[in-house]
Every structure is written in C-alpha cells, then in structure tokens.
Design an enzyme around this catalytic site. Structure first.
Site, mmCIF file in Angstrom:
data_model
loop_
_atom_site.group_PDB
_atom_site.id
_atom_site.type_symbol
_atom_site.label_atom_id
_atom_site.label_comp_id
_atom_site.label_asym_id
_atom_site.label_seq_id
_atom_site.Cartn_x
_atom_site.Cartn_y
_atom_site.Cartn_z
ATOM 1 N N ASP A 45 0.731 -1.296 0.126
ATOM 2 C CA ASP A 45 0.080 -0.032 -0.013
ATOM 3 C C ASP A 45 0.971 1.247 0.117
ATOM 4 O O ASP A 45 2.022 1.354 0.351
ATOM 5 C CB ASP A 45 -0.801 0.087 1.277
ATOM 6 C CG ASP A 45 -2.085 -0.951 1.220
ATOM 7 O OD1 ASP A 45 -2.168 -1.478 0.006
ATOM 8 O OD2 ASP A 45 -2.533 -1.197 2.204
ATOM 9 N N TYR A 73 5.671 -8.820 8.839
ATOM 10 C CA TYR A 73 5.370 -7.237 8.872
ATOM 11 C C TYR A 73 5.529 -6.838 10.300
ATOM 12 O O TYR A 73 5.102 -7.805 11.225
ATOM 13 C CB TYR A 73 3.895 -6.926 8.436
ATOM 14 C CG TYR A 73 3.619 -7.384 7.097
ATOM 15 C CD1 TYR A 73 3.839 -6.224 6.201
ATOM 16 C CD2 TYR A 73 3.202 -8.508 6.487
ATOM 17 C CE1 TYR A 73 3.322 -6.420 4.764
ATOM 18 C CE2 TYR A 73 2.862 -8.795 5.477
ATOM 19 C CZ TYR A 73 3.039 -7.951 4.332
ATOM 20 O OH TYR A 73 2.638 -8.174 2.970
ATOM 21 N N ASP A 87 -7.382 1.509 7.854
ATOM 22 C CA ASP A 87 -6.215 1.971 8.250
ATOM 23 C C ASP A 87 -6.605 3.382 8.597
ATOM 24 O O ASP A 87 -7.534 3.901 8.487
ATOM 25 C CB ASP A 87 -5.011 1.913 7.306
ATOM 26 C CG ASP A 87 -5.359 2.468 5.930
ATOM 27 O OD1 ASP A 87 -6.371 3.405 6.051
ATOM 28 O OD2 ASP A 87 -4.711 2.034 5.070
ATOM 29 N N ARG A 178 -4.324 -5.026 7.435
ATOM 30 C CA ARG A 178 -5.434 -4.136 7.774
ATOM 31 C C ARG A 178 -6.834 -4.852 8.321
ATOM 32 O O ARG A 178 -6.992 -4.362 9.407
ATOM 33 C CB ARG A 178 -5.750 -3.151 6.613
ATOM 34 C CG ARG A 178 -4.766 -2.215 6.234
ATOM 35 C CD ARG A 178 -5.394 -1.518 4.875
ATOM 36 N NE ARG A 178 -5.122 -2.062 3.703
ATOM 37 C CZ ARG A 178 -6.268 -2.317 2.885
ATOM 38 N NH1 ARG A 178 -7.294 -1.560 2.958
ATOM 39 N NH2 ARG A 178 -6.144 -3.030 1.766
#
Length: 295
Positions: A45, A73, A87, A178
C-alpha cells in the site's frame, strides 16, 4: 536517445517509502536502470513502507514465486477507531476512548495465530466481476465478498498500552494486515484500525539489505543487484556439461547421475541455467528443466 539496457538480470530489494505505489517504484526503476523488463513481487500500500523485491530481466521469471512467498510485517494497531479503509488514513466511521488491559489485548491478538478466515477489504485490488474492489468502494458501492483462508504463522507482541499495540506478523500470501488489525479490534469490542505498517521480510529478503530509490539512483545498481539463483538457495546445486545444457535449454531430458529431487543447475562456467528436476524414467535417473534462466 539512450538505448534500452537489456543486460541487467537479477533482483534489487527496494525499501519502499511512503507515498509510492508498487507500480510507481517499477516506473521509477525503469527510468533509473534504463530497462523495460521489470516486475514487482506483490503490492504494498502507498502508506506502507518496507521490503519490495523488484525483478529485472530474466529474473522476472521468479515474480510469481516471490508473490506466493511468506511475508513478515510490523504493524501498529490503534484501538477505538474504525475507518472505511481499515487503516488510520481512511474516513473515520467510529471513534471512542478506550482503556484496555494489556492481558486482554494480548489474549485477543494471540487468538489470530494459525489458519483464519479473512474477508477481503473493500479498499483492495481483489477483483469481483472483472472490477477491483476499491473501484466499487470509491463509487460508494459495497459488494458481497467471500472470506478467504490465510495462515498467520506467528505473532510476536512487541509493545502494548491501553489504546495501542505493536505486533510482528509472519503470514502467508494474501493476508491483509489492515483486516487483521480491524478484526482484533472487533474481537475486543472496541474497534481498531492499522496505524502503520512496515514489511520487514519477503521471500527471504530482509529490510536490513533493502535500498531506497534515492540511494539506488545516487549509488548505481551494481552493489545492490542480487543474482536470480538466490531465490533457490535452499536447493542443492549440480553442474552439467555442454551437451546436457543444450538439451535442457531445448526442453529435452537427459540421463543424469543424481538423487531424485529439485536442483539449481549450472553450466561448467558457473552460469545459472535453470531449476531442474531429477526423476526416475525408463529404468534410469534423468534431469529436465522446470524453469529456464539462461539464453
């Protein structure tokens, strides 16, 4: 006019900065390297940062393999806020003051380890009826989606306070962090959204060895180029003579004395030819190419 540089083959691991899409990175690298044959290995993203391996030249043949690999992540979760994009950068749908206990946050987070079902978010590139979900979302349309099974292989809790948590996640392809953050908030009954995201690992490549686009443009690509065979470093290697090399490159199999299995195959000059497979056929062990990387 500069001629196209078609001699670059390998992988450069970009540390993507905020504001760039994966396609933006590819476009800029085409300009920096003056070559057209470039592909990325899975979208990140625009507001996320971190590891984005970029394949160049013959290495574009491994793009699909890298897309399908596990990812790691580090994400920050903000509790008490929900948004339309899941988000912190989306439109706020609900907001409340929360004061959660660390043990209840920790317990909720750890229930998401293992195989879970995720509903793809509306702001995503998943296609339904030939149209990406975010295109529907931007038009104010919510469409029915099917949940998909993903594997959250490991979660490490790095920090917790009453309204935020920082976690490290090792997960399978197709996982939406997310959505994971949002689902954790839903389980706690207060809602949540992702406040930040950094991809720290992808397909064996780590953020410590990644380079920014500015560094790449300033210093040149040579010191950052990783050979394609790195992707297959878990495989044993074998060397073949010129006769077998020609047969492999023409799609033919050859008698070969090695145990059954998959190998990195090199010629006598140490050029990486292909990923090959040795198997038993007509009373003998033979080798055949699975994927070629040498012209």
């Amino acid at each position: 006019m500069k001629s196209n540089n078609a001699s670059i083959n390998g992988i450069i691991v970009i540390n993507k900065e905020k504001g760039f899409t994966s396609h933006d990175v590819v476009a800029k690298m085409r300009r920096i390297l003056n070559t057209k044959k470039i592909g990325h290995t899975g979208t990140l993203d625009p507001d996320a940062t971190g590891v984005l391996p970029i394949c160049i030249g013959k290495a574009t043949g491994v793009c699909d393999m890298l897309i399908n690999s596990d990812k790691e992540y580090i994400a920050e979760i903000k509790f008490g806020i929900t948004t339309d994009t899941q988000d912190i950068f989306g439109n706020v749908l609900s907001e409340s003051r929360v004061k959660l206990k660390k043990d209840e946050i920790s317990s909720a987070i750890m229930t998401f380890e293992g195989e879970i079902n995720q509903l793809p978010p509306m702001y995503s590139a998943v296609k339904i009826k030939g149209k990406k979900l975010y295109e529907y979302a931007r038009s104010g349309i919510e469409v029915e989606r099917k949940a998909r099974t993903v594997n959250i292989k490991k979660i490490d809790i790095l920090d917790i306070n009453e309204d935020m948590a920082k976690i490290k996640i090792l997960c399978s392809k197709g996982t939406y962090i997310r959505t994971l953050c949002s689902d954790i908030g839903e389980k706690l009954g207060c809602g949540a959204c992702m406040a930040s995201l950094v991809r720290t690992k992808s397909a064996g490549f780590e953020i410590e060895n990644a380079v920014t686009l500015d560094e790449l443009e300033k210093n040149g690509f040579e010191k950052y180029l990783v050979k394609t065979d790195f992707v297959f470093s878990a495989l044993n290697e074998v060397t073949v003579n010129d006769e077998i090399k020609k047969r492999l490159m023409n799609g033919a199999k050859s008698t070969f004395s090695a145990a059954a299995g998959r190998y990195r195959v090199y010629d006598e000059n140490k050029n990486f030819i292909c990923v090959g497979r040795v198997f038993f056929s007509n009373g003998r062990n033979v080798i055949a190419s699975e994927k070629l990387f040498f012209d």
